[in-house]
Write an enzyme that holds these catalytic residues in place. Structure first.
Site, mmCIF file in Angstrom:
data_model
loop_
_atom_site.group_PDB
_atom_site.id
_atom_site.type_symbol
_atom_site.label_atom_id
_atom_site.label_comp_id
_atom_site.label_asym_id
_atom_site.label_seq_id
_atom_site.Cartn_x
_atom_site.Cartn_y
_atom_site.Cartn_z
ATOM 1 N N SER A 111 -4.091 -8.118 5.346
ATOM 2 C CA SER A 111 -3.128 -8.198 4.252
ATOM 3 C C SER A 111 -3.563 -7.222 3.165
ATOM 4 O O SER A 111 -4.730 -6.833 3.103
ATOM 5 C CB SER A 111 -3.029 -9.621 3.684
ATOM 6 O OG SER A 111 -4.167 -9.935 2.913
ATOM 7 N N LYS A 112 -2.632 -6.815 2.339
ATOM 8 C CA LYS A 112 -2.923 -5.952 1.198
ATOM 9 C C LYS A 112 -1.904 -6.222 0.115
ATOM 10 O O LYS A 112 -0.752 -6.570 0.399
ATOM 11 C CB LYS A 112 -2.874 -4.465 1.575
ATOM 12 C CG LYS A 112 -4.161 -3.912 2.144
ATOM 13 C CD LYS A 112 -5.249 -3.786 1.097
ATOM 14 C CE LYS A 112 -6.536 -3.277 1.680
ATOM 15 N NZ LYS A 112 -7.604 -3.173 0.687
ATOM 16 N N GLY A 113 -2.331 -6.058 -1.122
ATOM 17 C CA GLY A 113 -1.417 -6.218 -2.243
ATOM 18 C C GLY A 113 -1.713 -5.183 -3.309
ATOM 19 O O GLY A 113 -2.799 -4.591 -3.345
#
Length: 879
Positions: free
Chosen positions: A148-150
């Site tokens: 995941s990445k934000g």
């Protein structure tokens, strides 16, 4: 206007908590009706935009719109069903919008983990995060969650604001972004799922949300955890890894240490001893940075010729290794240091530190020689371009930016405009090794181009995976310990003490993953010279593509035509391509295995326990961990692929007509029953110290062992019973019993003993499981049976024939023939042993020998063989 009104109405009907089920269905039906009316718009752009909006509303799973009337609106989207999103489409997206900031969080699966960054790319931060999550999906092959990445951007930052003002606004926006993510996330209270208030959900329970530090948010873990704790979020301070009660990645230097395992493997394969021979290096970063600063302190043999960051360019044409190392140590300890802080008196002749803001830089003869250029006067951008092309041993990227592309790519395709003037092509690089401590330092096409030219490189997802791996271990340990805290069995202060005490163990476990992954890739890269291996990978990629696991275009894997062309040239996949294939294979196996009840297997605890630090499992049962099944699935996918390689698992599945998951479970059973973990641990400890020729021979032999024991179990699985397997595990858990099966003990230490044991087990591996299916005479122990079989193999020459078959060159056609011959040989020795044991004379001799407990070791099998030989001679004479 009418269609716009209908879109709004459909949204309100679908998400108003006061709506009835009928209202919500009407809202969904309205979206379909809107799509049917779009043809009447008679304007292509408007029709496309309205269709996209309808699709977007239909893919929306949750919103905070009805929770409050605050300053932000948040949507959770099923991104996999959004037509307007480019491939690869993530599993979920949370998008937060306000006048003050915007933020996006992308996940690759229900259980996903990755960092949140403070982006400065206002126009295309979403593209930035999408690119990062793709790399994270590959990187997370070694850990339980998917990637995941934000990222978020500040939209009201004052122009030319002071540093403290910028920092304050960034922190405030980060707090808003974290709160936004939690507003749409389910909670878990006393084991029960609690959805957000006033929120309509079109997805399943979704309580797993874990974040990590990233660019600009390295010091924010405590902030995120405090928000999670104050909101009563079930993960508490496991929500954001790191922080006061977690592992400080910069202090541990874990990301850089993982990257340098890749560096050490590259130079080992080249025959370059980094312990005794200097390594010339250029790099991106400075000593205050985590990845760069820690990295250049991991070897006293580094000769840092040049480096640059966003402020300065550092040149040291002929550095003194000892003095420069000490100066780098001093600067690393200096808070917020820059290259300007470097003691100029220690820089060699012709070097210096130059601001990137100067108009031009005069290069000394010494600098020109070190950088391999004739340019005398250059701009800062030209000098950085030259540094990237320097003829050195190592280019180490420890900074931010994409500096390597392929000659076939344009700078616009790279999407990093800030470094367009600096960037180089992969086929222009003159260094021997590229290490990617930072994310996205090279495009995949750039890596492949460099590798095809002969350069050594993996990918950023391989090189810097240690950071996320460390976070994975931290969060999983916290989740486990927090079950005891919540049950009142453990005080929070004691939990924190345990976490701190486990730091070194966690580091060892994390780096083990880096060591095994890079060893696997080096081994698979060497095997690419074999045409059968080339064909195997071509078939594997085609199979993964047909299954929808990979897209050649997106992953930049070669087409069937390109692979055929490379085969004609004697080439196969490059290391960067292999890294992508292997990661996708591991992720595929993780998904398959996690859906199975793995904990029911007798070997589950033995395979799961080593994932955790020894100090934690010494007094706890690893099977009690809340994520035990998911962790075991990850362990199995990684260990089986690392030990066997992806092709072997496919070949065994085809040969035995079973699913690949069954092959992995068979591997786990064999690994456990034969107690192979300590044996391979002894070999792994010497992986980079033995001669490379010895390493290649050992790799070949361990592959034979893995194939034989896994195949042996699969061939006899239907005839085996749990009691026999438990007995075999007891035998191989006893050093004396194992040594009795080895013809001659090797002299020397643990490595030599382990190597001899590998050879011995590999030689009789097919026989081991087959022997368990033979009906034993009463009173004959399993060790005695196995000793008998080993002696029988030696006497009639089965071991020599087996060895000869294994040493045959396995070409395209010979491989299948050789495998069939080995299968026939295994059946023959099984029948032969059964015949010997069924001989009445042999049974009588065994009974007599077993009555004398003071007999020397070895006489039991000799008695059986003598009786068998006599009975055979008598049978021949009678005939």
């Amino acid at each position: 206007p009418d269609l716009a009104r209908e879109l709004v109405d459909a949204f309100l009907k679908r998400f108003n908590p006061a709506s009835t089920e009928a209202d919500r269905k009407a809202g969904t039906d309205a979206l379909a009706a809107i799509k049917g009316k779009l043809g009447s718009v008679n304007h292509a752009d408007t029709e496309e935009i309205l269709a996209a909006l309808a699709n977007l509303i239909g893919a929306t799973l949750r919103t905070n719109y009805f929770q409050n009337k605050g300053e932000k609106i948040i949507f959770k989207l099923d991104t996999s069903n959004l037509h307007l999103v480019p491939e690869p489409r993530p599993y979920r997206e949370i998008f937060a919008f306000s006048r003050r900031f915007e933020g996006v969080h992308l996940r690759g699966g229900p259980v996903a983990r990755g960092g949140l960054r403070w982006s400065d790319r206002m126009e295309d931060y979403r593209t930035e995060v999408l690119g990062l999550v793709k790399a994270q999906m590959v990187k997370n092959a070694v850990i339980v969650p998917a990637g995941s990445k934000g990222g978020f951007v500040c939209k009201q930052m004052p122009k030319d604001a002071a540093r403290d003002v910028v920092a304050a606004e960034g922190e405030a926006v980060y707090r808003l972004f974290i709160a936004s993510l939690l507003e749409l996330t389910d909670n878990r209270v006393r084991g029960e799922i609690v959805p957000p208030a006033d929120t309509v959900r079109y997805d399943q329970d979704d309580p797993y949300l874990v974040v990590a530090a990233d660019k600009g948010t390295a010091t924010f873990s405590d902030i995120a955890n405090s928000i999670a704790v104050s909101r009563g979020f079930w993960l508490g301070d496991a929500f954001a890894s790191g922080g006061s009660n977690g592992y400080d990645h910069k202090k541990m230097g874990i990301t850089a240490k993982g990257a340098f395992e890749a560096v050490k493997r590259h130079f080992y394969e080249m025959g370059h001893d980094m312990n005794t021979t200097p390594v010339t290096m250029v790099g991106v970063g400075d000593m205050s940075g985590d990845v760069f600063g820690n990295g250049v302190l991991l070897s006293r043999q580094i000769k840092l010729v040049a480096a640059f960051d966003h402020r300065h360019i550092f040149l040291d044409p002929t550095p003194d290794t000892a003095r420069s190392f000490e100066e780098r140590q001093r600067m690393f300890a200096l808070p917020r240091s820059s290259w300007e802080d470097y003691d100029k008196s220690l820089i060699s002749k012709g070097g210096g530190v130059f601001p990137r803001t100067v108009r031009s830089i005069e290069l000394s003869p010494e600098a020109r020689a070190a950088l391999g250029t004739d340019a005398a006067t250059v701009t800062p951008e030209q000098l950085m371009h030259i540094i990237l092309l320097a003829p050195v041993d190592l280019f180490y990227n420890g900074g931010i930016g994409t500096y390597i592309k392929a000659s076939s790519e344009t700078h616009a395709q790279v999407k990093d405009r800030a470094n367009d003037a600096i960037r180089v092509n992969g086929n222009e690089l003159r260094c021997k090794v590229v290490a990617e401590g930072g994310n996205l330092g090279a495009t995949q096409a750039g890596r492949i181009e460099f590798a095809l030219k002969g350069g050594r490189i993996y990918t950023d997802a391989i090189d810097n995976s240690a950071g996320v791996d460390c976070s994975d271990h931290e969060v999983n340990v916290k989740i486990w310990l927090d079950t005891e805290v919540n049950a009142g069995k453990l005080a929070e202060a004691e939990r924190n003490r345990i976490l701190n005490d486990l730091t070194q163990d966690i580091e060892t476990l994390v780096l083990r993953d880096n060591i095994l992954q890079t060893h696997l890739l080096a081994r698979e890269e060497q095997a690419q010279r074999n045409s059968a291996v080339q064909d195997g990978y071509a078939a594997l990629i085609a199979s993964l593509e047909a299954e929808g696991v990979v897209s050649r275009e997106l992953e930049q894997l070669p087409s069937a035509t390109e692979l055929a062309k490379r085969k004609a040239e004697g080439k196969g996949l490059t290391a960067p391509e292999l890294a992508v294939v292997v990661a996708n294979v591991k992720n595929r196996y993780k998904r398959m295995l996690s859906a199975m009840p793995l904990l029911e297997n007798s070997w589950a605890k033995k395979l799961l326990t080593p994932y955790f630090p020894h100090g934690l499992v010494a007094t706890r049962n690893a099977m009690d961990h809340p994520l035990a099944n998911a962790i075991l699935a990850t362990v199995l996918a990684n260990e089986a692929v690392n030990r066997c390689g992806p092709l072997m698992l496919v070949e065994l599945a085809e040969r035995h007509q079973v699913e690949e998951s069954a092959v992995i479970l068979a591997w786990a059973q064999a690994w456990s029953a034969l107690n192979l973990a300590p044996l391979f641990a002894a070999l792994d400890a010497h992986a980079l110290t033995i001669p490379t020729a010895t390493s290649k021979q050992l790799d070949a032999r361990t592959r034979v062992l893995q194939q034989a024991v896994t195949g042996g179990f699969l061939a006899t699985a239907k005839e085996l019973n749990p009691a026999s397997l438990a007995e075999l595990e007891t035998v191989f858990g006893d050093t004396a019993s194992v040594q009795a099966l080895i013809p001659a003990q090797a002299a020397g230490g643990a490595f030599e003993q382990a190597r001899a044991t590998v050879d011995a087990i590999a030689a009789m591996a097919d026989f081991l499981f087959a022997a368990l299916t033979i009906v034993r005479p009463a009173g004959l122990s399993l060790p005695a049976l196995l000793q008998t079989g080993v002696e029988l193999r030696r006497t009639v020459g089965i071991d020599l024939l087996e060895q000869a078959l294994m040493n045959l060159p396995a070409g395209d056609t010979q491989l299948a023939l050789r495998n069939r011959a080995l299968d026939a040989l295994r059946r023959s020795q099984q029948q032969l042993l059964g015949l010997a044991l069924r001989s009445s004379g042999a049974v009588q001799a065994l009974a007599a020998k077993l009555r004398h407990k003071d007999e020397r070791p070895g006489t039991i099998e000799q008695a059986v063989l003598e009786a068998w030989t006599l009975s055979e001679a008598a049978a021949a004479a009678a005939a």
